[in-house]
Enzyme design. Sequence first.
Site, short mmCIF file in Angstrom:
data_model
loop_
_atom_site.label_atom_id
_atom_site.label_comp_id
_atom_site.label_asym_id
_atom_site.label_seq_id
_atom_site.Cartn_x
_atom_site.Cartn_y
_atom_site.Cartn_z
N MET A 64 43.58 41.11 50.70
CA MET A 64 43.62 41.46 52.13
C MET A 64 42.96 40.35 52.95
SD MET A 64 43.38 45.54 52.36
CE MET A 64 41.64 45.70 52.11
N MET A 74 30.47 39.93 45.35
CA MET A 74 31.14 39.35 46.52
C MET A 74 32.17 40.33 47.05
SD MET A 74 31.66 35.36 45.75
CE MET A 74 30.26 34.33 45.36
N SER A 75 32.24 40.43 48.37
CA SER A 75 33.19 41.33 49.02
C SER A 75 33.45 40.81 50.43
CB SER A 75 32.59 42.73 49.11
OG SER A 75 33.30 43.50 50.06
N GLY A 97 40.65 42.23 40.28
CA GLY A 97 39.23 42.14 39.98
C GLY A 97 38.66 43.43 39.42
N GLN A 98 37.72 43.26 38.50
CA GLN A 98 36.99 44.42 37.96
C GLN A 98 36.14 45.06 39.06
OE1 GLN A 98 34.24 43.77 34.56
NE2 GLN A 98 33.14 45.51 35.48
N ASP A 104 36.95 46.22 41.78
CA ASP A 104 37.59 47.47 42.18
C ASP A 104 38.08 48.17 40.91
OD1 ASP A 104 37.89 47.25 45.35
OD2 ASP A 104 38.15 45.28 44.45
N ALA A 135 40.23 37.31 54.19
CA ALA A 135 38.77 37.10 54.28
C ALA A 135 38.27 36.69 52.90
CB ALA A 135 38.05 38.33 54.81
N GLY A 187 35.26 35.34 44.77
CA GLY A 187 35.82 36.38 43.89
C GLY A 187 37.33 36.26 43.87
N HIS A 188 37.94 36.15 45.05
CA HIS A 188 39.39 35.97 45.14
C HIS A 188 39.81 34.66 44.47
CE1 HIS A 188 38.67 38.45 48.94
NE2 HIS A 188 39.53 39.19 48.28
P1 AMP Z 1 40.72 42.65 48.46
O1 AMP Z 1 41.06 41.46 49.28
O2 AMP Z 1 39.35 43.19 48.68
O3 AMP Z 1 41.80 43.70 48.50
O4 AMP Z 1 40.69 42.14 46.95
C1 AMP Z 1 41.78 41.46 46.39
C2 AMP Z 1 41.52 41.29 44.90
O5 AMP Z 1 40.32 40.56 44.70
C3 AMP Z 1 41.34 42.65 44.17
O6 AMP Z 1 41.98 42.59 42.91
C4 AMP Z 1 39.83 42.72 44.02
O7 AMP Z 1 39.41 43.51 42.92
C5 AMP Z 1 39.49 41.26 43.80
N1 AMP Z 1 38.06 41.01 44.11
C6 AMP Z 1 37.41 41.38 45.23
N2 AMP Z 1 36.10 41.02 45.13
C7 AMP Z 1 35.95 40.44 43.92
C8 AMP Z 1 34.83 39.88 43.21
N3 AMP Z 1 33.62 39.85 43.76
N4 AMP Z 1 35.05 39.36 41.98
C9 AMP Z 1 36.29 39.40 41.43
N5 AMP Z 1 37.38 39.91 42.02
C10 AMP Z 1 37.21 40.43 43.26
#
Ligand code: AMP
Length: 281
Positions: free
Chosen positions: A30, A186-187, A149-150, A152, A32, A36-37
């Site tokens: 999504m 990370m988030s 990612g683990q 979630d 930002a 992690g991404h």
């Molecule tokens: P999001 O943009 O938050 O929807 O996340 C996109 C992908 O990145 C999902 O598969 C998440 O699980 C993964 N993700 C988010 N934060 C982390 C992190 N700190 N470490 C590893 N993967 C992550």
Amino acid sequence: MVLQKHIQLIDKQLKRLKSEGLSVGFVPTMGALHQGHISLIKASKKACDITVCSIFVNPTQFNDKTDFEKYPITIDRDVELLHDAGCDILFLPSVKEIYPKGLANSNKIDFGFLAQTLEGEHRPGHFDGMAQVVERLLRVVKPDKLFMGQKDFQQQLIVAELIRKRKLKTKLVTCATVREKDGLAMSSRNVRLHDEARKQSLIISKTLKAVKRKVSSSKAAIAAIQKWGYSQLAASPGVEVEYFEIRDATNLKPEVDKKKKLVALTAAKVGGVRLIDNMLL
Ligand code: AMP
């Protein structure tokens, strides 16, 4: 890196690449973006010939309107990070492109308990919306491998079930959570933590680590350790804990047997920002 906004065009490009025998890895996000991404992009690049990343802030998975409205958008920086990481294709569709017939979900999958517990209980409708967009994206990209990612934890279990139920030909690869040096997972939402909340948030990863130690080295029962974990967060200033649970890591059922593969999962609001984290025990 090629930027694609339209399904028809990315489809054409991917068909051409696949016809040359190239394998495709996919990282849905999504935006930002943070490290992690980027770790997912790197895992995809290592395993596949072509890496596709999507950025789409999916309206149907936000049960909280304010959370959706406040979701950080940093597209210029995202493009730079993806380019530097060696991403091949960035898919940046509009809401209309993903949902041409509107946001209603007429073909929901019943994930049962897996989607009703924990996040499912606290964010009603969230997993329906998540599964709706992930299925849509998978049908567009048709990747050999999907990288998630683990961080979630419940989400990746549900996506594995989605792939199984819909008989999709994608292999899910779950990658370890990337953390800040001090332990905070990370988030994208972390940028919304003000200084005090940023410090207060550390109790989450600290408690998960302590619980992992307790499960492996103490004789205490799982139920008692879970209660201890919850109380650590509940007693911590600025933290509003939603749940702290130790579950079976394969199906999220409550589990007390230390010999099973277990995971501790938690959600808590710190300074008004909802954070989730988990640790395999
Ligand atoms: P999001 O943009 O938050 O929807 O996340 C996109 C992908 O990145 C999902 O598969 C998440 O699980 C993964 N993700 C988010 N934060 C982390 C992190 N700190 N470490 C590893 N993967 C992550």
